[in-house]
Design an enzyme around this catalytic site. Sequence first.
Site, PDB file in Angstrom:
ATOM      1  N   ASN A  20     -24.635 119.060  65.687  1.00 48.94           N
ATOM      2  CA  ASN A  20     -24.946 117.988  64.808  1.00 48.94           C
ATOM      3  C   ASN A  20     -26.386 118.417  64.398  1.00 48.94           C
ATOM      4  O   ASN A  20     -27.438 118.524  64.922  1.00 48.94           O
ATOM      5  CB  ASN A  20     -25.132 116.682  65.801  1.00 48.94           C
ATOM      6  CG  ASN A  20     -25.751 115.343  64.764  1.00 48.94           C
ATOM      7  OD1 ASN A  20     -25.933 115.551  63.940  1.00 48.94           O
ATOM      8  ND2 ASN A  20     -25.795 114.159  65.400  1.00 48.94           N
TER       9      ASN A  20
ATOM     10  N   ARG B  11     -20.775 117.574  62.923  1.00 44.65           N
ATOM     11  CA  ARG B  11     -20.937 116.258  62.094  1.00 44.65           C
ATOM     12  C   ARG B  11     -21.744 116.507  60.722  1.00 44.65           C
ATOM     13  O   ARG B  11     -22.625 117.085  60.648  1.00 44.65           O
ATOM     14  CB  ARG B  11     -22.147 115.553  62.960  1.00 44.65           C
ATOM     15  CG  ARG B  11     -22.410 114.192  62.467  1.00 44.65           C
ATOM     16  CD  ARG B  11     -23.306 113.251  63.301  1.00 44.65           C
ATOM     17  NE  ARG B  11     -23.393 112.136  62.663  1.00 44.65           N
ATOM     18  CZ  ARG B  11     -24.466 111.180  63.002  1.00 44.65           C
ATOM     19  NH1 ARG B  11     -25.058 111.321  64.358  1.00 44.65           N
ATOM     20  NH2 ARG B  11     -24.292 110.044  62.520  1.00 44.65           N
TER      21      ARG B  11
ATOM     22  N   HIS C 150     -22.483 105.865  60.136  1.00 42.69           N
ATOM     23  CA  HIS C 150     -21.741 105.809  61.763  1.00 42.69           C
ATOM     24  C   HIS C 150     -20.355 105.671  61.933  1.00 42.69           C
ATOM     25  O   HIS C 150     -19.873 104.887  62.682  1.00 42.69           O
ATOM     26  CB  HIS C 150     -22.485 104.519  62.060  1.00 42.69           C
ATOM     27  CG  HIS C 150     -23.917 104.509  62.016  1.00 42.69           C
ATOM     28  ND1 HIS C 150     -24.754 103.229  61.714  1.00 42.69           N
ATOM     29  CD2 HIS C 150     -24.986 105.459  62.368  1.00 42.69           C
ATOM     30  CE1 HIS C 150     -26.041 103.736  61.687  1.00 42.69           C
ATOM     31  NE2 HIS C 150     -26.121 104.835  62.162  1.00 42.69           N
TER      32      HIS C 150
ATOM     33  N   ASN D  21     -31.882 103.532  65.611  1.00 42.00           N
ATOM     34  CA  ASN D  21     -33.004 103.722  64.312  1.00 42.00           C
ATOM     35  C   ASN D  21     -32.415 103.211  63.103  1.00 42.00           C
ATOM     36  O   ASN D  21     -33.049 102.754  62.323  1.00 42.00           O
ATOM     37  CB  ASN D  21     -33.469 105.201  64.616  1.00 42.00           C
ATOM     38  CG  ASN D  21     -34.849 104.991  64.382  1.00 42.00           C
ATOM     39  OD1 ASN D  21     -35.554 104.079  64.149  1.00 42.00           O
ATOM     40  ND2 ASN D  21     -35.494 106.238  64.383  1.00 42.00           N
TER      41      ASN D  21
ATOM     42  N   ARG E  85     -36.093 101.542  57.725  1.00 44.97           N
ATOM     43  CA  ARG E  85     -35.377 101.284  56.478  1.00 44.97           C
ATOM     44  C   ARG E  85     -35.333  99.737  56.169  1.00 44.97           C
ATOM     45  O   ARG E  85     -35.082  98.783  56.953  1.00 44.97           O
ATOM     46  CB  ARG E  85     -34.126 101.945  56.322  1.00 44.97           C
ATOM     47  CG  ARG E  85     -34.027 103.425  56.329  1.00 44.97           C
ATOM     48  CD  ARG E  85     -32.617 103.796  56.347  1.00 44.97           C
ATOM     49  NE  ARG E  85     -32.268 105.165  56.725  1.00 44.97           N
ATOM     50  CZ  ARG E  85     -31.619 105.379  57.752  1.00 44.97           C
ATOM     51  NH1 ARG E  85     -30.575 104.589  57.986  1.00 44.97           N
ATOM     52  NH2 ARG E  85     -31.447 106.645  58.138  1.00 44.97           N
TER      53      ARG E  85
ATOM     54  N   GLU F 206     -20.360 109.595  69.913  1.00 52.01           N
ATOM     55  CA  GLU F 206     -19.871 110.278  68.590  1.00 52.01           C
ATOM     56  C   GLU F 206     -19.251 111.578  68.808  1.00 52.01           C
ATOM     57  O   GLU F 206     -18.415 111.727  68.192  1.00 52.01           O
ATOM     58  CB  GLU F 206     -20.934 110.161  67.651  1.00 52.01           C
ATOM     59  CG  GLU F 206     -21.578 108.719  67.104  1.00 52.01           C
ATOM     60  CD  GLU F 206     -22.909 108.666  66.407  1.00 52.01           C
ATOM     61  OE1 GLU F 206     -23.828 108.734  67.129  1.00 52.01           O
ATOM     62  OE2 GLU F 206     -22.822 108.661  65.266  1.00 52.01           O
TER      63      GLU F 206
HETATM   64  P1  AMP Z   1     -30.803 105.754  68.509  1.00 54.23           P
HETATM   65  O1  AMP Z   1     -31.017 105.843  67.216  1.00 54.23           O
HETATM   66  O2  AMP Z   1     -29.551 105.009  68.856  1.00 54.23           O
HETATM   67  O3  AMP Z   1     -31.277 106.736  69.358  1.00 54.23           O
HETATM   68  O4  AMP Z   1     -31.683 104.228  68.836  1.00 54.23           O
HETATM   69  C1  AMP Z   1     -33.207 104.554  68.825  1.00 54.23           C
HETATM   70  C2  AMP Z   1     -33.840 103.256  68.929  1.00 54.23           C
HETATM   71  O5  AMP Z   1     -33.346 102.586  70.188  1.00 54.23           O
HETATM   72  C3  AMP Z   1     -35.264 103.478  69.061  1.00 54.23           C
HETATM   73  O6  AMP Z   1     -35.920 103.511  67.886  1.00 54.23           O
HETATM   74  C4  AMP Z   1     -35.671 102.155  69.704  1.00 54.23           C
HETATM   75  O7  AMP Z   1     -36.083 101.217  69.016  1.00 54.23           O
HETATM   76  C5  AMP Z   1     -34.729 101.681  70.510  1.00 54.23           C
HETATM   77  N1  AMP Z   1     -34.450 101.687  72.048  1.00 54.23           N
HETATM   78  C6  AMP Z   1     -34.189 102.743  72.862  1.00 54.23           C
HETATM   79  N2  AMP Z   1     -34.506 102.474  74.163  1.00 54.23           N
HETATM   80  C7  AMP Z   1     -34.812 101.060  74.009  1.00 54.23           C
HETATM   81  C8  AMP Z   1     -35.304 100.162  74.989  1.00 54.23           C
HETATM   82  N3  AMP Z   1     -34.826 100.391  76.452  1.00 54.23           N
HETATM   83  N4  AMP Z   1     -35.307  98.859  74.591  1.00 54.23           N
HETATM   84  C9  AMP Z   1     -35.436  98.559  73.369  1.00 54.23           C
HETATM   85  N5  AMP Z   1     -35.193  99.330  72.491  1.00 54.23           N
HETATM   86  C10 AMP Z   1     -34.904 100.728  72.897  1.00 54.23           C
END
Ligand code: AMP
Length: 404
Positions: free
Chosen positions: A7, A91, A181, A212, A242, A384
């Site tokens: 990725n 990816r 996604h 994110n 965003r 994924e």
């Molecule tokens: P991802 O893009 O799936 O890696 O998600 C990233 C986002 O998940 C981060 O920017 C955080 O805002 C949120 N995140 C990760 N761990 C936690 C947590 N324990 N509690 C709340 N938000 C979280």
Amino acid sequence: MKILVLNCGSSSLKYKLYDMEDESVLADGKIERIGHENAQITHQSLDHSQIDKTTPIFEHTVAVVECLNLLVDPEYGVISDLNEITGVGHRVLHGGEYFKKSVLVTDSDLAYMDNKLKELGPLHMPANIMGIKACQDIMPQTPQVAVFDTAFHSTMPKRAYLYAIPYVLYERHRVRKYGFHGTSHKYIAGRVADLIGEDVTKLKIISCHLGNGASLAAIEGGISVDTSMGFTPLEGLMMGTRSGDIDPAALYYIMKKENIPMANINTMLNKHSGLYGIAGVGDMRDVQKGVNEKKPMHTLAYEMYEYRIRKFIGSYIAAMNGVDAIAFTAGIGENTPRLREIICDNLSFFGISIDKQLNQQRKKEFEISAPDSRVKVYVISTDEEVIIARDTLQLVANVHSQSN
Ligand code: AMP
């Protein structure tokens, strides 16, 4: 068979080597800050030997070499020869209308990505393409497979993917909703069906990928019928940085009032908006901390975030005329019980009810709906990479069976 999943992001490379016998991960790692003097490599193998190092890496091609070297490294590696890798799954952000499913990459596919699709994903596509080319150079005998983030949504009906702008713009430039996604939503739909014990073709599912970047997908009969991201990943929900949906006329007005060019507007919408634009922090953990401390702008950002998700869920219930299951996934979806609780409580009209204790669990996947809930609600950790590995295996296996 061993399948490598790559990725390549705009400044990062994540990888996982699978043994597809049992889909176990033999090694995984990531290289971050590509393009910098102090790129960060983290690699770990099945036996838990781990390496973290900082080294200059200025382009993705070098990052791919680093990754492959680590896989065959006598100390940290898990294979003795790159020929043990049967196929590499990449990816790829954007398949446009051309790639409706994963493909074994040919020269003409690569040329199409380069010439037609790069401009649809200017941040990610160059890195995606570079990753494929690097693997072709280093492992010329190994099939390369492209798995597109958009492909799962290629089943959306025209009424869902068209924008109500002059049709000629779609005909000339293919301006439409594509959605992203896709591999995550596909994985979630499959897991939901398994957990319910019903064939996915019989279910109406709303998959909420809240990371994110964030998007929802309405999945009916196993196929995507609508999704919240659009021509780019900017449309739809409020995200970390965003904006999600905004009246385009407001942008024109902002450009005039603030005298800002279009390129800066794009940066503002992608990097300075969303949670960050309202609360000044884009990470949900920081937003939650602010909410706990009763900071008004953090609370407002949190409320806006939740409200938009709820509205989209409601609209997808309407789009499918029903829903059997809702699933939350990705960093925010998996880790924010309070957010899930508020969303579900506000959807009680639809017979959605969750068990507040079940909702506090932290594991790979679990049900949170109460026994009397008309709709099943799950928290599922997305995967994924395994979808990419499966698609790759399937395409590579076809090649093998044809050549035998
Ligand atoms: P991802 O893009 O799936 O890696 O998600 C990233 C986002 O998940 C981060 O920017 C955080 O805002 C949120 N995140 C990760 N761990 C936690 C947590 N324990 N509690 C709340 N938000 C979280």
